[in-house]
Write an enzyme that holds these catalytic residues in place. Structure first.
Site, PDB file in Angstrom:
ATOM      1  N   CYS A 225      -2.847  -1.991   9.123  1.00  0.00           N
ATOM      2  CA  CYS A 225      -3.346  -1.330   7.912  1.00  0.00           C
ATOM      3  C   CYS A 225      -4.197  -0.101   8.184  1.00  0.00           C
ATOM      4  CB  CYS A 225      -4.149  -2.311   7.066  1.00  0.00           C
ATOM      5  SG  CYS A 225      -3.099  -3.563   6.328  1.00  0.00           S
TER       6      CYS A 225
ATOM      7  N   THR B 209       0.862  -1.193   0.000  1.00  0.00           N
ATOM      8  CA  THR B 209       0.000   0.000   0.000  1.00  0.00           C
ATOM      9  C   THR B 209       0.893   1.235   0.000  1.00  0.00           C
ATOM     10  OG1 THR B 209      -1.636  -1.223   1.251  1.00  0.00           O
ATOM     11  CG2 THR B 209      -1.841   1.172   1.274  1.00  0.00           C
TER      12      THR B 209
ATOM     13  N   GLU C 195      -3.781  -5.037  -2.704  1.00  0.00           N
ATOM     14  CA  GLU C 195      -4.218  -6.265  -2.037  1.00  0.00           C
ATOM     15  C   GLU C 195      -5.254  -5.890  -0.976  1.00  0.00           C
ATOM     16  OE1 GLU C 195      -3.348  -9.600  -2.482  1.00  0.00           O
ATOM     17  OE2 GLU C 195      -5.109  -9.551  -1.197  1.00  0.00           O
ATOM     18  N   PHE C 196      -6.327  -6.678  -0.895  1.00  0.00           N
ATOM     19  CA  PHE C 196      -7.393  -6.324   0.060  1.00  0.00           C
ATOM     20  C   PHE C 196      -7.597  -7.393   1.122  1.00  0.00           C
ATOM     21  CE2 PHE C 196      -8.386  -4.526  -4.129  1.00  0.00           C
ATOM     22  CZ  PHE C 196      -8.342  -3.176  -3.822  1.00  0.00           C
TER      23      PHE C 196
ATOM     24  N   LYS D  74      -7.095   1.318  -3.035  1.00  0.00           N
ATOM     25  CA  LYS D  74      -6.736   0.659  -1.783  1.00  0.00           C
ATOM     26  C   LYS D  74      -6.956   1.577  -0.571  1.00  0.00           C
ATOM     27  CE  LYS D  74      -4.973  -1.860   1.311  1.00  0.00           C
ATOM     28  NZ  LYS D  74      -4.461  -3.168   1.521  1.00  0.00           N
TER      29      LYS D  74
ATOM     30  N   GLY E 121     -17.257  -0.940  19.481  1.00  0.00           N
ATOM     31  CA  GLY E 121     -16.409  -1.506  20.525  1.00  0.00           C
ATOM     32  C   GLY E 121     -15.150  -0.692  20.696  1.00  0.00           C
TER      33      GLY E 121
HETATM   34  C1  UDX Z   1      -8.013  -4.468   6.735  1.00  0.00           C
HETATM   35  C2  UDX Z   1      -8.982  -4.475   5.540  1.00  0.00           C
HETATM   36  O1  UDX Z   1     -10.202  -5.120   5.904  1.00  0.00           O
HETATM   37  C3  UDX Z   1      -8.348  -5.175   4.368  1.00  0.00           C
HETATM   38  O2  UDX Z   1      -9.211  -5.140   3.242  1.00  0.00           O
HETATM   39  C4  UDX Z   1      -7.036  -4.481   4.045  1.00  0.00           C
HETATM   40  O3  UDX Z   1      -6.394  -5.108   2.982  1.00  0.00           O
HETATM   41  C5  UDX Z   1      -6.131  -4.455   5.259  1.00  0.00           C
HETATM   42  O4  UDX Z   1      -6.800  -3.847   6.352  1.00  0.00           O
HETATM   43  P1  UDX Z   1      -7.290  -6.228   8.589  1.00  0.00           P
HETATM   44  O5  UDX Z   1      -6.402  -5.149   9.140  1.00  0.00           O
HETATM   45  O6  UDX Z   1      -6.769  -7.614   8.465  1.00  0.00           O
HETATM   46  O7  UDX Z   1      -7.814  -5.810   7.144  1.00  0.00           O
HETATM   47  O8  UDX Z   1      -8.546  -6.309   9.580  1.00  0.00           O
HETATM   48  P2  UDX Z   1     -10.115  -6.016   9.526  1.00  0.00           P
HETATM   49  O9  UDX Z   1     -10.855  -7.280   9.626  1.00  0.00           O
HETATM   50  O10 UDX Z   1     -10.478  -5.098   8.454  1.00  0.00           O
HETATM   51  O11 UDX Z   1     -10.277  -5.276  10.950  1.00  0.00           O
HETATM   52  C6  UDX Z   1      -9.590  -4.057  11.202  1.00  0.00           C
HETATM   53  C7  UDX Z   1      -9.864  -3.583  12.607  1.00  0.00           C
HETATM   54  O12 UDX Z   1     -11.196  -3.084  12.715  1.00  0.00           O
HETATM   55  C8  UDX Z   1      -9.732  -4.635  13.707  1.00  0.00           C
HETATM   56  O13 UDX Z   1      -9.048  -4.060  14.804  1.00  0.00           O
HETATM   57  C9  UDX Z   1     -11.157  -4.964  14.064  1.00  0.00           C
HETATM   58  O14 UDX Z   1     -11.278  -5.395  15.395  1.00  0.00           O
HETATM   59  C10 UDX Z   1     -11.842  -3.629  13.841  1.00  0.00           C
HETATM   60  N1  UDX Z   1     -13.281  -3.726  13.527  1.00  0.00           N
HETATM   61  C11 UDX Z   1     -13.696  -4.331  12.387  1.00  0.00           C
HETATM   62  C12 UDX Z   1     -14.217  -3.154  14.385  1.00  0.00           C
HETATM   63  O15 UDX Z   1     -13.846  -2.567  15.418  1.00  0.00           O
HETATM   64  N2  UDX Z   1     -15.538  -3.204  14.064  1.00  0.00           N
HETATM   65  C13 UDX Z   1     -15.983  -3.801  12.929  1.00  0.00           C
HETATM   66  O16 UDX Z   1     -17.195  -3.807  12.711  1.00  0.00           O
HETATM   67  C14 UDX Z   1     -15.036  -4.395  12.083  1.00  0.00           C
END
Ligand code: UDX
Length: 437
Positions: A264, A122, A152-153, A208, A257
């Site tokens: 990321c 990114t 990448e996602f 991204k 929460g």
């Molecule tokens: C994220 C993006 O989803 C992904 O597409 C990108 O490529 C990288 O960043 P990731 O960091 O693995 O992925 O985690 P993700 O599942 O998106 O959760 C990110 C954070 O948000 C976590 O700390 C999670 O606990 C928090 N979260 C997520 C919430 O607090 N509430 C939600 O409803 C969803």
């Protein structure tokens, strides 16, 4: 195709194994020799569900290898994926591009044959254009080396499924030849009907960060609603369910929460704001400052709630902090809200014990003064307060009556709204959720 994956962290290791899984010959390259030998032995250097099996399976086919030699990579690959990290700079909000730049500078002089370099890291918008020029200038194969930007996602915890069955494939390229190479690389995904969006460098880079900015905004939106719910006695989980039924809003990413963390979302929204400032469109992204601030406020709120639950005194009180990873099914503790809260409680004098099913080792490395326990029960023993900071299944499955026999006081803060309040209250617990009455 013969491909290399340069940088084998959370993104690269999974990408390398998945590319081998779909039939490519893959060489994973990393400058860290320990990481290379672990991966070559089929041992992922981090926890990602299913990755150990996938590594063993693909290593056994002979299609996946690992090395620390970029010279070997240049010799081997027709396509080179750049998967190195772009962390937040230590001195500003901007992304630190030193690893991407170093990978290109080290690889380019060794590219003597036509090939494709594919950026997955990114990066701030405008980076790909600069790297394309750098590649053309310093690769002996010159114009025969083409750059493609392919964001990448993947989500940690679902990384394999997200790589093998992505929502969409986005590529930024300057030439039709780049599109053809990417279609060949991702042939099984395209055959399965995955949307394929081909665009210019800048749009691909922006897709991204725009996606991550949107997701972060959605989480902070619902957490802002949680603040209002707290002031009015309303229930944010019911509110989220009700607004989520509207298709235009959707119910995903509306879990209120402790907020978002990880490698990321936090650093990507900050780097996006920093880049917007350089482009003199900072006003367009001012709202992301508020998104970041709402998110960090939730961590302070957790500490405030703990103080309230312990009648105003944290010093000397035993607090069981459940969770260290930034989210469940990961051992990633980068910018982890859970550890931030645990550390803040300790600074205020609380006797904190942290338990996480997978992230204790990584947590102890980053927070050497925090006490980590090997089991859940050890953390719970004689606790004055339990704080659920990461929603691991092991915590959701706790039985309030059993736990009540281990702790000193039956008080629990559910900072991820992942427990059933009625169940805990009926078992005699003082239960506090986030944004719930
Ligand atoms: C994220 C993006 O989803 C992904 O597409 C990108 O490529 C990288 O960043 P990731 O960091 O693995 O992925 O985690 P993700 O599942 O998106 O959760 C990110 C954070 O948000 C976590 O700390 C999670 O606990 C928090 N979260 C997520 C919430 O607090 N509430 C939600 O409803 C969803």
């Amino acid at each position: 195709m013969k491909i290399t994956v340069i940088g084998t962290g959370y993104l690269g290791a999974v990408h390398a194994a998945c590319m081998a899984r779909i039939g490519h010959e893959v060489l994973g390259v990393d400058s860290n020799p320990d990481r290379v030998s672990a991966l070559a032995a089929g041992k992922p250097p981090f926890f990602e569900p299913g990755l150990d099996d996938l590594l063993s399976e693909t290593l056994a086919t002979g299609r996946l290898r690992f090395s620390s030699s970029l010279a070997e990579a240049a010799e081997f690959g027709e396509a080179h994926f750049l998967c190195v990290g772009t962390p937040q700079s230590t001195t500003s909000n901007a992304a630190d591009l030193r690893y991407v730049k170093a990978a290109v500078s080290d690889l380019a002089p060794r590219l003597t044959r036509p090939c494709t370099v594919i950026g997955k890291s990114t990066v701030p918008v405008g980076t790909a254009q600069q790297l394309a020029e750098r590649l053309r200038a310093s690769a002996p194969a010159g114009d025969q080396v083409q750059l493609v930007w392919n964001p990448e996602f993947l989500r940690e915890g679902f990384a394999i499924a997200d790589t093998l069955e992505p929502d969409r494939i986005v590529i930024g390229t300057e030439s039709p030849a780049g599109i053809a190479v990417m279609r060949e690389l991702y042939e099984p995904m395209l055959a399965a009907g995955t949307p394929f969006i081909s665009t210019d460098f800048a749009t691909a880079e922006l897709v991204k960060v725009a996606a991550n900015a949107f997701l972060a905004t959605k989480i902070s939106f619902i957490n802002a609603m949680a603040e209002v719910c707290e002031a009015t006695g309303a229930d944010v989980t019911q509110l989220a369910e009700a607004i989520g039924h509207d298709d235009r809003i959707g119910s995903k990413f509306l879990r209120a929460g402790l907020g978002f963390g990880g490698g990321c979302l936090p650093k990507d929204i900050r780097a996006f704001m920093a880049r917007a400032g350089e482009l003199r469109v900072d006003q367009a992204l001012t709202f992301l400052r508020e998104v970041d601030e709402i998110n960090l406020r939730r961590r302070r709120h957790a500490v405030d709630l703990a103080r309230i639950c312990l009648d105003g005194h944290l010093a000397g009180r035993r607090i069981a902090c459940l969770g260290a990873a930034f989210k469940p099914n990961s051992d990633d503790v980068r910018d982890s809200p859970a550890l931030d809260v645990a550390a803040a409680l300790q600074v205020e004098g609380a006797n904190v014990r942290v338990y996480d099913p997978k992230a204790a080792e990584a947590g102890a490395r980053d927070y050497p003064t925090l006490g980590f326990t090997a089991t859940l029960d050890e953390a719970l023993e004689q606790a004055d307060l339990i704080m659920v900071l990461t929603e691991w299944e092991e915590f959701r499955a706790m039985d309030p009556t059993d736990v009540g026999r281990i702790v000193k006081r039956p008080a629990i803060i559910d900072a991820r709204n992942c427990l059933d309040p009625q169940l805990w209250r009926e078992a005699g617990w003082h239960y506090r959720g986030f944004g719930r009455p």
